[in-house]
Design a protein around this motif. Structure first.
Motif, mmCIF file in Angstrom:
data_model
loop_
_atom_site.group_PDB
_atom_site.id
_atom_site.type_symbol
_atom_site.label_atom_id
_atom_site.label_comp_id
_atom_site.label_asym_id
_atom_site.label_seq_id
_atom_site.Cartn_x
_atom_site.Cartn_y
_atom_site.Cartn_z
ATOM 1 N N HIS A 131 -6.281 9.475 -1.227
ATOM 2 C CA HIS A 131 -5.995 9.125 0.166
ATOM 3 C C HIS A 131 -5.764 7.620 0.298
ATOM 4 O O HIS A 131 -4.882 7.185 1.042
ATOM 5 C CB HIS A 131 -7.172 9.538 1.063
ATOM 6 N N ILE A 132 -6.555 6.846 -0.414
ATOM 7 C CA ILE A 132 -6.398 5.386 -0.344
ATOM 8 C C ILE A 132 -5.058 4.966 -0.923
ATOM 9 O O ILE A 132 -4.359 4.107 -0.363
ATOM 10 C CB ILE A 132 -7.555 4.694 -1.090
ATOM 11 N N GLU A 142 -10.167 -1.649 -0.110
ATOM 12 C CA GLU A 142 -10.921 -0.462 -0.514
ATOM 13 C C GLU A 142 -10.837 -0.185 -2.007
ATOM 14 O O GLU A 142 -11.756 0.373 -2.593
ATOM 15 C CB GLU A 142 -10.436 0.751 0.280
ATOM 16 N N LEU A 143 -9.734 -0.578 -2.652
ATOM 17 C CA LEU A 143 -9.601 -0.322 -4.084
ATOM 18 C C LEU A 143 -10.369 -1.323 -4.938
ATOM 19 O O LEU A 143 -10.838 -0.987 -6.024
ATOM 20 C CB LEU A 143 -8.114 -0.351 -4.484
ATOM 21 N N THR A 157 0.829 -1.204 0.000
ATOM 22 C CA THR A 157 0.000 0.000 0.000
ATOM 23 C C THR A 157 0.859 1.247 0.000
ATOM 24 O O THR A 157 0.630 2.179 -0.764
ATOM 25 C CB THR A 157 -0.929 0.008 1.227
ATOM 26 N N HIS A 162 -6.735 -5.308 -2.500
ATOM 27 C CA HIS A 162 -6.872 -4.161 -1.605
ATOM 28 C C HIS A 162 -8.331 -4.028 -1.164
ATOM 29 O O HIS A 162 -9.242 -3.954 -2.001
ATOM 30 C CB HIS A 162 -6.419 -2.888 -2.312
ATOM 31 N N LYS A 194 -3.995 5.450 3.317
ATOM 32 C CA LYS A 194 -4.973 5.784 4.339
ATOM 33 C C LYS A 194 -6.276 5.023 4.074
ATOM 34 O O LYS A 194 -6.487 4.495 2.995
ATOM 35 C CB LYS A 194 -5.230 7.293 4.354
ATOM 36 N N SER A 195 -7.169 5.012 5.060
ATOM 37 C CA SER A 195 -8.436 4.293 4.925
ATOM 38 C C SER A 195 -9.567 5.141 5.500
ATOM 39 O O SER A 195 -10.120 4.831 6.561
ATOM 40 C CB SER A 195 -8.366 2.948 5.654
#
Length: 622
Positions: free
Chosen positions: A161-162, A70-71, A4, A68, A166-167
């Motif tokens: 941000h991701i 979130e991705l 990440t 990932h 970051k999350s």
């Protein structure tokens, strides 16, 4: 986590390989034109080798993105990744943030797209929250061809941000999952929404004219909130409210967003609400129609009637807020009262006593103050015949408590005030000094009297803790020699404070960096006078460990003992050092983690800015 942190670098590398492929293909065309005698086998080797390298980089990237948490929800394809790689390369290598329609399309020289397909591709990137307009257009939307052609684009702030590791969505969800029982439920969700909005700037730019759709992101957080709401006890005010008015999941989401905007003192209307909850144009039209013609919040009169200057604004009625909080009527009274008063600001501190870092004797003094305020036992004190210096009723005056916290800037005086309020389970009201001070001294005296009148009224209703920061700006030494009208008026102001402090029945905390500026008669009127010292070595080491947490890359490798020994910094200054160092790390993509040298540089900068030149010799403790 390593993948990440390195994701922007890998995306930049992928774009670099794409550039090399394009350049090599041009060379291959020349080879075919001028060196036809070469065998097809040799030509194929020259043409295909760079493409294989690019494919290897892409495969590695795709695997990281697919895994990932979130991705992967973006369902990125190779064209999406190429665009993101282009932006990451330009940001990290050339510090360029914005690009035109033509510049983005030129990323794909081999695409045989017609004009319509180019437009649809850019629109898709916007609707899927991969790209954003660099400047929020005042009118129109992503459906406007002119906007698509002539606006500039930047990488969507949430996805950026991701990519930085970051999350924001995960962090906002955790606020709800962890804190939903610690405060009123609707307040917890509001706090989580604010966290997401802070990390996702585009959400703050949504207006009634420019229609974008953000439901894909917002619903992730609000759906978590609704799942958690099922865990609330049956007598929870939010659960009773939802049941009473028959609010389904859609209307609960509307309720939560309206409250978030109301608390931030911003205007939200039906179109903004629809844009935040919708994922496409069809949903947007459906939701807007639903809100206008079948709105249970409006039917149950849970929304205020439109005002003269906010005909489209959605504002919860006072009765609705009262029901949502039920046993927290006091908070509502405060909000209602201070909305019309210039003297107070409501603060919601989150500090706890176990987070306080002070030398042992100072820490114990704070604990002692809190314990005495929790258990005043006024009846016993009165029965023992304790009297005060005032002429008022003894027991009422014994109930009052004025606390003076003094010491150098950044030592934690305001922080301690927040702890005291939280430990007493009382709201904290900050007194706005600029509202008391007037250009006319006679008006300042009147304002001071009105301030204490309002404080007494609030004390009778809800007994909050009052906080006056930099109290020496209002309370200071009286003028011995009266030579001007200003001197006389200033002394009259000091007399107001002397009189009011003597008889005030509530809890007032005053902070100052300039103890010597206070008049002795005023100083005497504080029951507790606590000096908050500059932290010693042990405290500084704890403060360094507190602010340099394990989430910061490289923090575990840094020896903090030498920093704590060399620099006599306060907690506020240490926080500034860590914050500046982290900004330095983020703004330099080539840096993988924080180092001792970066921290040392900013610690020395912070230390040299100390106006009092307090720093001691290296290795010596305070």
């Amino acid at each position: 986590m390593g993948n990440t942190n390195n994701l922007i670098t890998q995306l930049s590398l992928y774009y670099t390989t794409l550039q090399k492929v394009e350049k090599r293909e041009e060379e291959n065309y020349q080879i075919r034109d001028y060196r036809r005698e070469r065998t097809s086998k040799v030509r194929n080797i020259k043409e295909k080798q760079p493409a294989i390298d690019s494919q290897l980089v892409f495969n590695n990237l795709f695997q990281i993105i697919y895994e990932h948490p979130e991705l992967k929800s973006y369902n990125l394809n190779s064209d999406d990744i190429a665009v993101i790689s282009f932006f990451c390369y330009k940001i990290s290598k050339e510090y360029q943030l914005e690009f035109s329609f033509e510049e983005i399309i030129r990323i794909f020289p081999d695409k045989d797209w017609d004009f319509r397909e180019q437009i649809e591709f850019i629109q898709s990137l916007i609707y899927r929250e991969i790209l954003s307009f660099s400047n929020n257009p005042l009118y129109g939307s992503a459906e406007d061809i002119n906007l698509i052609l002539y606006k500039h684009y930047s990488l969507n702030s949430l996805i950026f941000h991701i990519l930085l590791g970051k999350s924001p969505i995960k962090e906002a969800r955790n606020i709800i999952l962890i804190d939903y029982e610690k405060r009123p439920f609707i307040e917890t969700v509001c706090y989580a929404l604010n966290h997401l909005f802070d990390s996702y700037n585009e959400l703050n730019l949504v207006d009634s004219e420019c229609t974008m759709y953000y439901g894909r992101t917002i619903n992730k957080l609000l759906s978590t909130a609704l799942r958690v709401s099922h865990k609330l006890k049956s007598d929870n005010p939010y659960k009773i409210f939802v049941h009473t008015y028959g609010l389904d999941s859609f209307w609960q989401k509307c309720l939560l967003l309206i409250y978030k905007y109301n608390k931030s003192e911003k205007i939200i209307d039906y179109r903004i609400l629809s844009a935040l909850l919708s994922e496409n144009k069809e949903q947007f039209n459906h939701f807007t129609e639903k809100m206008l013609h079948n709105n249970p919040l409006q039917q149950a009169e849970l929304l205020k009637k439109p005002g003269l200057f906010s005909s489209n604004g959605l504002v919860l009625s006072n009765s609705a807020i009262k029901e949502l909080f039920e046993y927290h009527y006091e908070d509502i009274d405060i909000r209602t009262y201070i909305s019309s008063s210039p003297y107070f600001s409501l603060i919601s501190p989150e500090q706890t006593l176990n987070q306080l870092i002070l030398p042992a004797d100072s820490f114990q003094s704070v604990v002692s103050i809190i314990n005495q305020l929790k258990n005043p036992d006024l009846d016993t004190l009165a029965s023992w015949g304790l009297i005060t210096a005032s002429l008022s009723d003894g027991k009422e005056t014994l109930n009052g408590c004025n606390i003076l916290l003094y010491g150098e800037p950044g030592t934690g005086k305001t922080y301690i005030a927040g702890i005291i309020a939280n430990e007493l389970n009382k709201p904290l009201l900050k007194i706005n000094t600029e509202a008391v001070r007037s250009h006319y001294y006679s008006d300042t005296e009147k304002s001071a009297r009105k301030l204490f009148k309002n404080m007494r009224q609030l004390h009778e209703k809800i007994a909050p803790v009052f906080l006056l920061n930099e109290g020496d700006s209002l309370m200071h030494c009286r003028n011995t020699y009266i030579t001007t009208t200003v001197d006389s008026e200033e002394n009259a102001l000091q007399s107001v404070f002397l009189e009011e402090l003597e008889t005030f029945p509530g809890i007032l905390i005053v902070t100052t960096n300039l103890r010597e500026n206070l008049d002795y008669a005023i100083f005497r009127r504080f029951r507790y006078k606590l000096e908050i010292p500059v932290p010693d070595y042990d405290c500084r080491l704890k403060l360094w460990n507190l602010h340099l947490n394990e989430k910061i890359p490289g923090s575990a490798k840094i020896d903090l003992t030498s920093l704590a020994q060399e620099f006599s910094l306060t907690g506020g200054e240490i926080r500034n050092v860590v914050l500046n160092a982290c900004h330095h790390l983020i703004s330099n993509p080539d840096l993988k983690e924080l180092t001792y040298d970066i921290l040392y540089y900013y610690a020395r900068m912070e230390s040299s800015s100390n106006l009092d030149k307090r720093n001691k010799k290296i290795g010596f403790r305070n």
